[in-house]
Motif scaffolding. Structure first.
Motif, PDB file in Angstrom:
ATOM      1  N   ASN A 178      27.136   2.932  44.097  1.00  0.00           N
ATOM      2  CA  ASN A 178      25.828   2.654  43.505  1.00  0.00           C
ATOM      3  C   ASN A 178      24.710   2.836  44.521  1.00  0.00           C
ATOM      4  OD1 ASN A 178      26.844   2.082  40.955  1.00  0.00           O
ATOM      5  ND2 ASN A 178      27.021  -0.112  41.340  1.00  0.00           N
ATOM      6  N   LEU A 179      24.942   2.380  45.751  1.00  0.00           N
ATOM      7  CA  LEU A 179      23.946   2.567  46.799  1.00  0.00           C
ATOM      8  C   LEU A 179      23.763   4.052  47.096  1.00  0.00           C
ATOM      9  CD1 LEU A 179      22.026   1.523  48.972  1.00  0.00           C
ATOM     10  CD2 LEU A 179      24.017   1.212  50.486  1.00  0.00           C
ATOM     11  N   LEU A 212      12.884   4.533  48.499  1.00  0.00           N
ATOM     12  CA  LEU A 212      12.128   4.812  49.718  1.00  0.00           C
ATOM     13  C   LEU A 212      10.983   3.832  49.930  1.00  0.00           C
ATOM     14  CD1 LEU A 212      11.954   8.711  49.632  1.00  0.00           C
ATOM     15  CD2 LEU A 212      13.009   7.349  51.434  1.00  0.00           C
ATOM     16  N   ALA A 213      10.431   3.304  48.857  1.00  0.00           N
ATOM     17  CA  ALA A 213       9.332   2.333  48.930  1.00  0.00           C
ATOM     18  C   ALA A 213       8.192   2.879  49.795  1.00  0.00           C
ATOM     19  CB  ALA A 213       9.858   0.993  49.447  1.00  0.00           C
ATOM     20  N   ASP A 214       7.867   2.192  50.897  1.00  0.00           N
ATOM     21  CA  ASP A 214       6.746   2.618  51.737  1.00  0.00           C
ATOM     22  C   ASP A 214       6.982   3.969  52.403  1.00  0.00           C
ATOM     23  OD1 ASP A 214       5.507   0.293  51.055  1.00  0.00           O
ATOM     24  OD2 ASP A 214       6.020  -0.777  52.899  1.00  0.00           O
ATOM     25  N   MET A 215       8.245   4.394  52.491  1.00  0.00           N
ATOM     26  CA  MET A 215       8.537   5.672  53.149  1.00  0.00           C
ATOM     27  C   MET A 215       8.445   6.859  52.201  1.00  0.00           C
ATOM     28  SD  MET A 215      11.575   4.915  55.901  1.00  0.00           S
ATOM     29  CE  MET A 215      12.719   4.302  54.681  1.00  0.00           C
ATOM     30  N   ARG A 216       8.018   6.625  50.959  1.00  0.00           N
ATOM     31  CA  ARG A 216       7.886   7.744  50.030  1.00  0.00           C
ATOM     32  C   ARG A 216       6.812   8.726  50.494  1.00  0.00           C
ATOM     33  NH1 ARG A 216       6.270   4.524  44.668  1.00  0.00           N
ATOM     34  NH2 ARG A 216       7.970   3.280  45.492  1.00  0.00           N
ATOM     35  N   GLU A 217       5.996   8.298  51.470  1.00  0.00           N
ATOM     36  CA  GLU A 217       4.996   9.208  52.051  1.00  0.00           C
ATOM     37  C   GLU A 217       5.650  10.357  52.812  1.00  0.00           C
ATOM     38  OE1 GLU A 217       4.152   6.973  56.329  1.00  0.00           O
ATOM     39  OE2 GLU A 217       2.898   6.471  54.592  1.00  0.00           O
ATOM     40  N   SER A 263      20.356  17.892  59.181  1.00  0.00           N
ATOM     41  CA  SER A 263      21.176  17.274  60.236  1.00  0.00           C
ATOM     42  C   SER A 263      22.095  16.244  59.614  1.00  0.00           C
ATOM     43  CB  SER A 263      20.296  16.615  61.306  1.00  0.00           C
ATOM     44  OG  SER A 263      19.438  15.652  60.722  1.00  0.00           O
ATOM     45  N   ASN A 264      23.198  15.958  60.298  1.00  0.00           N
ATOM     46  CA  ASN A 264      24.184  14.979  59.866  1.00  0.00           C
ATOM     47  C   ASN A 264      24.155  13.802  60.829  1.00  0.00           C
ATOM     48  OD1 ASN A 264      25.030  16.874  57.896  1.00  0.00           O
ATOM     49  ND2 ASN A 264      26.329  17.874  59.409  1.00  0.00           N
ATOM     50  N   ALA A 265      23.492  12.724  60.427  1.00  0.00           N
ATOM     51  CA  ALA A 265      23.297  11.562  61.281  1.00  0.00           C
ATOM     52  C   ALA A 265      24.331  10.482  60.960  1.00  0.00           C
ATOM     53  CB  ALA A 265      21.887  11.026  61.102  1.00  0.00           C
ATOM     54  N   ILE A 266      24.412   9.481  61.836  1.00  0.00           N
ATOM     55  CA  ILE A 266      25.387   8.402  61.690  1.00  0.00           C
ATOM     56  C   ILE A 266      24.676   7.057  61.714  1.00  0.00           C
ATOM     57  CG2 ILE A 266      27.467   7.316  62.645  1.00  0.00           C
ATOM     58  CD1 ILE A 266      27.981  10.177  61.764  1.00  0.00           C
ATOM     59  N   VAL A 267      25.009   6.206  60.745  1.00  0.00           N
ATOM     60  CA  VAL A 267      24.541   4.823  60.730  1.00  0.00           C
ATOM     61  C   VAL A 267      25.679   3.931  61.214  1.00  0.00           C
ATOM     62  CG1 VAL A 267      23.712   2.911  59.308  1.00  0.00           C
ATOM     63  CG2 VAL A 267      22.987   5.256  58.797  1.00  0.00           C
ATOM     64  N   THR A 268      25.469   3.214  62.293  1.00  0.00           N
ATOM     65  CA  THR A 268      26.440   2.223  62.754  1.00  0.00           C
ATOM     66  C   THR A 268      25.852   0.834  62.497  1.00  0.00           C
ATOM     67  OG1 THR A 268      25.667   1.878  65.027  1.00  0.00           O
ATOM     68  CG2 THR A 268      26.970   3.865  64.601  1.00  0.00           C
ATOM     69  N   GLY A 320      17.601   6.424  58.244  1.00  0.00           N
ATOM     70  CA  GLY A 320      18.836   5.768  58.658  1.00  0.00           C
ATOM     71  C   GLY A 320      18.693   4.267  58.795  1.00  0.00           C
ATOM     72  N   GLU A 321      17.565   3.815  59.327  1.00  0.00           N
ATOM     73  CA  GLU A 321      17.355   2.368  59.488  1.00  0.00           C
ATOM     74  C   GLU A 321      17.233   1.668  58.132  1.00  0.00           C
ATOM     75  OE1 GLU A 321      15.062   2.467  63.836  1.00  0.00           O
ATOM     76  OE2 GLU A 321      13.901   2.461  61.971  1.00  0.00           O
ATOM     77  N   LYS A 322      16.583   2.321  57.188  1.00  0.00           N
ATOM     78  CA  LYS A 322      16.499   1.771  55.837  1.00  0.00           C
ATOM     79  C   LYS A 322      17.888   1.688  55.207  1.00  0.00           C
ATOM     80  CE  LYS A 322      14.972   1.038  51.542  1.00  0.00           C
ATOM     81  NZ  LYS A 322      14.816  -0.345  51.047  1.00  0.00           N
ATOM     82  N   MET A 323      18.698   2.719  55.374  1.00  0.00           N
ATOM     83  CA  MET A 323      20.065   2.709  54.849  1.00  0.00           C
ATOM     84  C   MET A 323      20.871   1.596  55.514  1.00  0.00           C
ATOM     85  SD  MET A 323      20.756   6.848  54.677  1.00  0.00           S
ATOM     86  CE  MET A 323      22.303   6.779  53.782  1.00  0.00           C
ATOM     87  N   GLN A 324      20.698   1.430  56.816  1.00  0.00           N
ATOM     88  CA  GLN A 324      21.411   0.386  57.550  1.00  0.00           C
ATOM     89  C   GLN A 324      21.064  -1.003  57.012  1.00  0.00           C
ATOM     90  OE1 GLN A 324      20.038  -0.658  61.570  1.00  0.00           O
ATOM     91  NE2 GLN A 324      22.079  -0.072  62.318  1.00  0.00           N
ATOM     92  N   ARG A 325      19.779  -1.248  56.746  1.00  0.00           N
ATOM     93  CA  ARG A 325      19.357  -2.548  56.214  1.00  0.00           C
ATOM     94  C   ARG A 325      19.970  -2.828  54.847  1.00  0.00           C
ATOM     95  NH1 ARG A 325      14.363  -0.796  58.383  1.00  0.00           N
ATOM     96  NH2 ARG A 325      13.578  -0.194  56.317  1.00  0.00           N
ATOM     97  N   ASP A 326      20.220  -1.755  54.100  1.00  0.00           N
ATOM     98  CA  ASP A 326      20.788  -1.910  52.759  1.00  0.00           C
ATOM     99  C   ASP A 326      22.311  -1.920  52.747  1.00  0.00           C
ATOM    100  OD1 ASP A 326      18.256  -2.064  51.788  1.00  0.00           O
ATOM    101  OD2 ASP A 326      18.234  -0.092  50.830  1.00  0.00           O
ATOM    102  N   GLY A 327      22.931  -1.879  53.941  1.00  0.00           N
ATOM    103  CA  GLY A 327      24.378  -2.008  54.024  1.00  0.00           C
ATOM    104  C   GLY A 327      25.142  -0.718  54.211  1.00  0.00           C
TER     105      GLY A 327
END
Length: 634
Positions: A109-110, A124-129, A196-201, A255-262
């Motif tokens: 779902n996420l 995206l909220a505030d990052m929709r810019e 690019s292919n980034a990683i969220v830890t 990535g930081e937004k994704m990290q905050r959301d789990g």
């Protein structure tokens, strides 16, 4: 990666994928990744190299990931450790929960909320810019404003749900199909696209290696927004250091937004640099992007796939290896070439070209020495005929697969007049007979390893001869193409006489041999340049003791333009080097190095041997008569 391997020493990661290509970046030599995938030619090739680390699932058609997870033959492999998939779905989560399997991937779902084009704007909220100027609206409410724009459905994959609207009539046509569908209307931004292919830890975001995205490049695709490749070197040519900083700013904040959301693990971003130098986010891939496998192959160590698995297990991740070279490009099925690929869906990838240095000279031009795959086409037998080949090539009573042995009835007595004991048995005949034999001898076929199964077949004189194999393949091809049966198309009288003709009509396969197939009443010689699938390579009057007439059937031909460059054949044979048990149904390739020269002068490859040590080619050289024949349809 040692930390990952130490942690998973007793608990292997099980990667389940419908396409073995998606797993190609894993280093299977370490022995800590097990792959469950469809039983395909490419997958079998990988299994030959790593037999203990791949489970192949047989099926008449390729299975989706959830179907692989649900398949009974996958049960044992799935118990080896936590499950990882290419892209998570609600169906996959449900299956894993029902089977008590641990799924490493983040929530489906996420992933959907982040990736889908309409829901993404809210997420995206505030990052929709970061997005180009856009609006979410119903399709029928959009007005033409005398400038091009982009319309995206909520779910758009490989460019198929993205539309470039250049005039009012194109808008009207789209609106007539789905007038009330919610879409994202976006300003069209001209400029090169990067990915690019980034990683969220759990404690940081690891930026990915930036590559230039190859999108909408003709003739590799006819969809303007379909991605056909990536080029890491081109990105570093096009981007200044300030450009890279601007790109990283978007990538890391996502990535930081994704990290905050789990979120944990890999994600991809596509970002366009406008002609004025400003950067805009155009796509987020909340999953393992397709380019990650080849990126990992290029990296060799500290790869993005290694980091992906580490992050998903909350293991501390080091930075991935920087990459500034390498590229790949794929030919997709287009409206122009789809007739050559009847078994593939429109926009499916066909051929992949991979380079360790680069693909593109600039953002619009493929380097000149790339073998342009749009000029390369292939034809195959029908799916039904290919299934017959596969049944003889990969015979199984459990998991292990063997080829049906070669049978030469000149060396054996035919017991009971049965096809199966005369080298003429159908695959159903063979299954039925070995079941009877196994019950008599108290042999459990389901627990019989492949090596012992092959011995069981050979010791009981069960196999197929070259004309019997050809008969069943050709019969399936004729039926699939609505041309009747092979028995109905063959004339037996010129070879077997009146009585033989009568028996031929009654039991076609038993009375079919190379001479029948080669007779002028049944087939006609053709030139090498005209070869196509279902043609036969006939060898008769072969010099040498115990060498009999032989036939190969063509199952695939690759063309450069209209000229054949490779002939792929299937047959059954016993080489002198095969010993007692290693003979049987196999395939080979004839590479056309000079179409003006005869067949034996081309490059023959089979069973790991080329030309001089290739005994099939040796038979061709010794044949008193060697020709390509095409069946005459009655």
């Amino acid at each position: 990666m040692d930390k990952l391997y130490n942690k998973t020493e007793a608990n292997t990661i099980v990667y389940v994928t419908r396409d073995i290509e998606r797993a190609s970046g894993f280093d299977l030599s370490k022995g800590h990744t097990h792959i469950v995938t469809n039983d395909t030619i490419d997958a079998r090739s990988t299994k030959e190299e790593f037999p203990l680390h791949i489970t192949l699932i047989p099926s008449p058609k390729p299975l989706d990931t959830y179907e692989l997870l649900e398949h009974k033959d996958a049960a044992s492999a799935l118990g080896k450790g936590p499950i990882l998939v290419f892209k998570n779905t609600n169906r996959i989560e449900k299956t894993c929960a029902e089977k008590n399997l641990t799924l490493l991937n983040p929530s489906a779902n996420l992933a959907n909320m982040i990736e889908e084009k309409v829901s993404q704007v809210g997420w995206l909220a505030d990052m929709r810019e970061f997005l180009p100027p856009h609006e979410i609206t119903q399709l029928n409410r959009i007005q033409w404003e005398d400038r091009p724009f982009i319309i995206q459905y909520n779910h758009a994959h490989s460019g198929e749900g993205t539309f470039f609207i250049e005039n009012e009539s194109e808008l009207a046509e789209l609106q007539s199909k789905f007038p009330q569908r919610d879409v994202r209307k976006t300003a069209y931004i001209q400029g090169p696209v990067f990915t690019s292919n980034a990683i969220v830890t759990k404690d940081k975001i690891i930026p990915g290696n930036i590559s230039a995205q190859i999108t909408g490049l003709k003739p590799f695709t006819d969809l303007p927004f379909a991605t056909v490749g990536t080029d890491w070197k081109l990105a570093h040519t096009l981007l200044s250091e300030n450009d890279k900083i601007a790109y990283r700013n978007i990538e890391v904040q996502i990535g930081e937004k994704m990290q905050r959301d789990g979120w944990l693990g890999m994600f991809g971003v596509d970002i366009v640099r406008a002609n004025d130098g400003e950067f805009f986010l155009i796509e987020i891939n909340a999953r393992q992007p397709a380019s990650a496998s080849f990126e990992s192959i290029l990296q060799k160590r500290n790869t993005v796939l290694e980091a992906h698995v580490q992050a998903l297990q909350n293991i501390k991740v080091e930075n991935v290896l920087p990459l500034t070279r390498g590229g790949q490009i794929s030919q997709r099925v287009t409206r122009k070439n789809e007739a050559h690929y009847p078994h593939l869906k429109y926009n499916s990838p066909v051929n992949r070209i991979k380079k360790e240095d680069y693909i593109m000279d600039d953002e619009h031009t493929v380097r000149p020495d790339i073998y342009l795959s749009q000029d390369t086409t292939f034809k195959t037998l029908s799916l039904e005929a290919l299934k017959v080949i596969d049944s003889y090539l990969s015979f199984s009573t459990n998991v292990d697969r063997v080829s049906i042995p070669y049978y030469n009835n000149a060396r054996h007595d035919i017991r009971g007049g049965l096809n199966v004991f005369g080298g003429k048995g159908s695959i159903e005949d063979i299954h039925e007979e070995i079941d009877i034999l196994a019950k008599k001898e108290h042999v459990d076929l389901k627990s019989l390893p492949g090596e012992d199964l092959k011995k069981f077949l050979v010791e009981h004189n069960i196999g197929i001869d070259c004309s019997g194999l050809t008969y069943y393949i050709l019969d399936a091809e004729l039926r699939a193409t609505k041309q009747g049966s092979l028995k109905g198309n063959l004339s037996f009288r010129p070879v077997h006489g009146i009585i033989g003709a009568l028996f031929g009509r009654m039991r076609g396969v038993r009375n079919t041999n190379v001479k029948v197939l080669a007779h002028k009443a049944n087939s006609t010689p053709i030139s090498l340049l005209n070869i196509q699938p279902a043609d036969l390579i006939i060898m008769t009057d072969i010099a040498g003791k115990y060498v009999h007439n032989h036939v190969l059937i063509i199952h695939k031909v690759i063309y450069k333009g209209t000229t054949p460059t490779e002939i792929h054949y299937t047959h059954t044979i016993a080489w002198s080097t095969d010993g007692k048990y290693d003979h049987g149904v196999r395939q080979g390739i004839i590479e056309i190095t000079d179409p003006e020269k005869p067949l034996p002068d081309q490059k023959w490859s089979e069973n790991g041997e080329t030309n001089r040590n290739n005994e099939t080619r040796a038979r061709a050289l010794k044949a008193g008569y060697l020709a390509i024949h095409r069946l005459i349809h009655n």
